[in-house]
Design a protein around this motif. Structure first.
Motif, PDB file in Angstrom:
ATOM      1  N   ARG A  55      72.829  32.236  -2.211  1.00 35.31           N
ATOM      2  CA  ARG A  55      73.227  31.724  -3.518  1.00 35.31           C
ATOM      3  C   ARG A  55      72.880  30.244  -3.552  1.00 35.31           C
ATOM      4  NH1 ARG A  55      78.940  32.828  -6.446  1.00 35.31           N
ATOM      5  NH2 ARG A  55      78.486  31.658  -8.325  1.00 35.31           N
ATOM      6  N   LEU A  56      71.908  29.905  -4.365  1.00 36.29           N
ATOM      7  CA  LEU A  56      71.409  28.546  -4.454  1.00 36.29           C
ATOM      8  C   LEU A  56      71.740  27.978  -5.828  1.00 36.29           C
ATOM      9  CD1 LEU A  56      67.893  29.263  -2.951  1.00 36.29           C
ATOM     10  CD2 LEU A  56      69.948  28.572  -1.742  1.00 36.29           C
ATOM     11  N   ASP A  57      72.853  27.268  -5.939  1.00 34.13           N
ATOM     12  CA  ASP A  57      73.259  26.621  -7.183  1.00 34.13           C
ATOM     13  C   ASP A  57      73.294  27.605  -8.346  1.00 34.13           C
ATOM     14  OD1 ASP A  57      74.062  24.512  -8.768  1.00 34.13           O
ATOM     15  OD2 ASP A  57      72.026  23.982  -9.314  1.00 34.13           O
ATOM     16  N   GLU A  58      74.140  28.614  -8.237  1.00 35.54           N
ATOM     17  CA  GLU A  58      74.326  29.645  -9.258  1.00 35.54           C
ATOM     18  C   GLU A  58      73.114  30.565  -9.430  1.00 35.54           C
ATOM     19  OE1 GLU A  58      77.353  30.104 -10.459  1.00 35.54           O
ATOM     20  OE2 GLU A  58      77.992  28.315  -9.424  1.00 35.54           O
ATOM     21  N   VAL A  59      72.172  30.489  -8.515  1.00 34.81           N
ATOM     22  CA  VAL A  59      70.999  31.360  -8.573  1.00 34.81           C
ATOM     23  C   VAL A  59      70.982  32.217  -7.310  1.00 34.81           C
ATOM     24  CG1 VAL A  59      68.487  31.476  -8.653  1.00 34.81           C
ATOM     25  CG2 VAL A  59      69.684  29.669  -9.892  1.00 34.81           C
ATOM     26  N   PRO A  60      71.192  33.544  -7.440  1.00 32.82           N
ATOM     27  CA  PRO A  60      71.081  34.392  -6.259  1.00 32.82           C
ATOM     28  C   PRO A  60      69.609  34.638  -5.924  1.00 32.82           C
ATOM     29  CG  PRO A  60      71.678  35.697  -8.154  1.00 32.82           C
ATOM     30  CD  PRO A  60      71.646  34.265  -8.615  1.00 32.82           C
ATOM     31  N   VAL A  61      69.313  34.677  -4.637  1.00 32.91           N
ATOM     32  CA  VAL A  61      67.947  34.889  -4.161  1.00 32.91           C
ATOM     33  C   VAL A  61      68.006  35.877  -2.999  1.00 32.91           C
ATOM     34  CG1 VAL A  61      65.969  33.802  -3.041  1.00 32.91           C
ATOM     35  CG2 VAL A  61      67.186  32.589  -4.841  1.00 32.91           C
ATOM     36  N   ILE A  62      67.122  36.864  -3.021  1.00 30.00           N
ATOM     37  CA  ILE A  62      67.014  37.798  -1.896  1.00 30.00           C
ATOM     38  C   ILE A  62      65.737  37.464  -1.138  1.00 30.00           C
ATOM     39  CG2 ILE A  62      66.558  40.180  -1.223  1.00 30.00           C
ATOM     40  CD1 ILE A  62      68.410  41.084  -3.396  1.00 30.00           C
ATOM     41  N   ILE A  63      65.879  37.296   0.172  1.00 36.60           N
ATOM     42  CA  ILE A  63      64.728  37.135   1.055  1.00 36.60           C
ATOM     43  C   ILE A  63      64.680  38.369   1.944  1.00 36.60           C
ATOM     44  CG2 ILE A  63      63.706  35.788   2.920  1.00 36.60           C
ATOM     45  CD1 ILE A  63      64.884  33.316   1.678  1.00 36.60           C
ATOM     46  N   TRP A  64      63.519  39.005   1.959  1.00 36.95           N
ATOM     47  CA  TRP A  64      63.357  40.251   2.692  1.00 36.95           C
ATOM     48  C   TRP A  64      62.143  40.124   3.597  1.00 36.95           C
ATOM     49  CZ3 TRP A  64      61.790  45.317  -0.252  1.00 36.95           C
ATOM     50  CH2 TRP A  64      61.751  46.386   0.637  1.00 36.95           C
ATOM     51  N   ARG A  65      62.361  40.348   4.881  1.00 33.69           N
ATOM     52  CA  ARG A  65      61.250  40.392   5.837  1.00 33.69           C
ATOM     53  C   ARG A  65      60.969  41.858   6.122  1.00 33.69           C
ATOM     54  NH1 ARG A  65      60.704  37.781  11.893  1.00 33.69           N
ATOM     55  NH2 ARG A  65      58.509  38.285  12.107  1.00 33.69           N
ATOM     56  N   ARG A  66      59.803  42.299   5.701  1.00 29.95           N
ATOM     57  CA  ARG A  66      59.467  43.702   5.837  1.00 29.95           C
ATOM     58  C   ARG A  66      59.053  44.040   7.263  1.00 29.95           C
ATOM     59  NH1 ARG A  66      56.182  42.974   0.572  1.00 29.95           N
ATOM     60  NH2 ARG A  66      57.657  43.655  -0.999  1.00 29.95           N
ATOM     61  N   ASN A  67      59.430  45.248   7.702  1.00 34.48           N
ATOM     62  CA  ASN A  67      58.957  45.721   8.997  1.00 34.48           C
ATOM     63  C   ASN A  67      57.583  46.369   8.807  1.00 34.48           C
ATOM     64  OD1 ASN A  67      59.430  48.312   7.975  1.00 34.48           O
ATOM     65  ND2 ASN A  67      61.399  48.501   9.008  1.00 34.48           N
ATOM     66  N   PHE A  68      57.013  46.884   9.860  1.00 35.59           N
ATOM     67  CA  PHE A  68      55.646  47.407   9.812  1.00 35.59           C
ATOM     68  C   PHE A  68      55.505  48.551   8.813  1.00 35.59           C
ATOM     69  CE2 PHE A  68      52.309  50.272  11.363  1.00 35.59           C
ATOM     70  CZ  PHE A  68      51.231  49.421  11.247  1.00 35.59           C
ATOM     71  N   GLU A  69      56.423  49.507   8.840  1.00 36.88           N
ATOM     72  CA  GLU A  69      56.335  50.645   7.922  1.00 36.88           C
ATOM     73  C   GLU A  69      56.450  50.190   6.471  1.00 36.88           C
ATOM     74  OE1 GLU A  69      58.564  50.640  10.554  1.00 36.88           O
ATOM     75  OE2 GLU A  69      57.304  51.849  11.873  1.00 36.88           O
ATOM     76  N   GLN A  70      57.338  49.230   6.203  1.00 30.41           N
ATOM     77  CA  GLN A  70      57.502  48.721   4.839  1.00 30.41           C
ATOM     78  C   GLN A  70      56.267  47.951   4.384  1.00 30.41           C
ATOM     79  OE1 GLN A  70      61.060  46.531   5.631  1.00 30.41           O
ATOM     80  NE2 GLN A  70      62.407  48.220   5.045  1.00 30.41           N
ATOM     81  N   LYS A  71      55.617  47.244   5.308  1.00 31.40           N
ATOM     82  CA  LYS A  71      54.379  46.541   4.957  1.00 31.40           C
ATOM     83  C   LYS A  71      53.295  47.530   4.561  1.00 31.40           C
ATOM     84  CE  LYS A  71      54.824  43.351   8.620  1.00 31.40           C
ATOM     85  NZ  LYS A  71      54.149  42.595   9.674  1.00 31.40           N
ATOM     86  N   VAL A  72      53.151  48.592   5.323  1.00 35.47           N
ATOM     87  CA  VAL A  72      52.138  49.597   5.031  1.00 35.47           C
ATOM     88  C   VAL A  72      52.442  50.267   3.688  1.00 35.47           C
ATOM     89  CG1 VAL A  72      51.169  51.793   5.789  1.00 35.47           C
ATOM     90  CG2 VAL A  72      51.559  49.975   7.443  1.00 35.47           C
ATOM     91  N   GLN A  73      53.701  50.603   3.450  1.00 31.44           N
ATOM     92  CA  GLN A  73      54.088  51.228   2.181  1.00 31.44           C
ATOM     93  C   GLN A  73      53.839  50.277   1.010  1.00 31.44           C
ATOM     94  OE1 GLN A  73      58.189  52.447   2.018  1.00 31.44           O
ATOM     95  NE2 GLN A  73      57.963  53.393   0.018  1.00 31.44           N
ATOM     96  N   ALA A  74      54.136  48.986   1.187  1.00 36.55           N
ATOM     97  CA  ALA A  74      53.904  48.005   0.124  1.00 36.55           C
ATOM     98  C   ALA A  74      52.418  47.862  -0.177  1.00 36.55           C
ATOM     99  CB  ALA A  74      54.501  46.659   0.520  1.00 36.55           C
ATOM    100  N   LEU A  75      51.597  47.873   0.849  1.00 31.60           N
ATOM    101  CA  LEU A  75      50.153  47.788   0.641  1.00 31.60           C
ATOM    102  C   LEU A  75      49.618  49.030  -0.060  1.00 31.60           C
ATOM    103  CD1 LEU A  75      49.048  46.176   3.994  1.00 31.60           C
ATOM    104  CD2 LEU A  75      48.919  45.173   1.727  1.00 31.60           C
ATOM    105  N   GLU A  76      50.133  50.194   0.280  1.00 31.61           N
ATOM    106  CA  GLU A  76      49.690  51.419  -0.371  1.00 31.61           C
ATOM    107  C   GLU A  76      50.085  51.430  -1.841  1.00 31.61           C
ATOM    108  OE1 GLU A  76      51.381  54.426   2.129  1.00 31.61           O
ATOM    109  OE2 GLU A  76      49.667  54.413   3.490  1.00 31.61           O
ATOM    110  N   LEU A  77      51.235  50.839  -2.189  1.00 37.61           N
ATOM    111  CA  LEU A  77      51.650  50.743  -3.588  1.00 37.61           C
ATOM    112  C   LEU A  77      50.689  49.885  -4.400  1.00 37.61           C
ATOM    113  CD1 LEU A  77      55.513  50.315  -3.276  1.00 37.61           C
ATOM    114  CD2 LEU A  77      54.292  52.244  -4.286  1.00 37.61           C
ATOM    115  N   LEU A  78      50.039  48.946  -3.751  1.00 38.58           N
ATOM    116  CA  LEU A  78      49.065  48.096  -4.429  1.00 38.58           C
ATOM    117  C   LEU A  78      47.695  48.745  -4.532  1.00 38.58           C
ATOM    118  CD1 LEU A  78      49.932  44.631  -2.863  1.00 38.58           C
ATOM    119  CD2 LEU A  78      50.559  45.495  -5.111  1.00 38.58           C
TER     120      LEU A  78
END
Length: 185
Positions: A55-78
């Protein structure tokens, strides 16, 4: 009679001088101190597959570090097709950056997004959940993919990806929240 007239004249001049100087002062929007819009967050201890909400000054932020399987799935979505002649791991490592939109390049290991679903009630989405493995809005039953794009649900508004950069040693992420949606209280 002279004293009463002089007193009223004095009060009138003083009131005029007071309002003259008040009009010359800057207004509240000009005189306000600007809030910082760029924050640096420590991500040195993030494990692959881990996500966290800040929570940065009333602004919520999500930071996500993808693992290998999630990286591959994200690339396939593109629409990224893997070369069958090369090792999948080598090909993913060789393609450090994937272009998503013109003038905007995101690294696919880290993902920084505003979790406020602006297409609905303004609810906070849950990371790494939902039918598509990305984000889930429990208020409106909206499912987002790994890039924050709407996959299923009654909205057509994607999550807002925030501008960010990572340090050379990958220990800190700098996030710009100047145009991010804020929580309304």
């Amino acid at each position: 009679m002279y004293y009463a007239t002089g007193g009223w004249l004095f009060l009138t001049v003083m009131a005029g001088v007071y309002y003259l100087f008040q009009a010359m002062l800057p207004s509240a929007d000009v005189a306000s101190v600007p809030r910082p819009a760029v924050y640096t967050l420590d991500v040195e201890n993030f494990e692959p597959g881990q996500s966290a909400m800040f929570r940065l000054d009333e602004v919520p932020v999500i930071i996500w570090r993808r693992n290998f399987e999630q990286k591959v799935q994200a690339l396939e979505l593109l629409g990224f097709e893997f070369n069958s002649n090369a090792s999948l791991l080598d090909e993913v490592r060789a393609n450090e950056e994937i272009e998503i939109e013109p003038d905007r390049v995101l690294r696919f290991e880290w993902f920084v997004v505003s979790p406020i679903n602006t297409g609905g009630y303004g609810c906070i989405v849950r990371p790494v959940s939902g039918d598509l493995g990305g984000f889930y809005d429990p208020c409106e039953d909206v499912h987002f993919d790994l890039w924050g794009r709407v996959g299923k649900g009654p909205t057509e508004v994607d999550l807002q990806v925030l501008p960010w950069s990572i340090s050379d040693d990958r220990s800190a992420i700098t996030v710009d929240v100047s145009n991010a949606p804020r929580l309304e209280w």
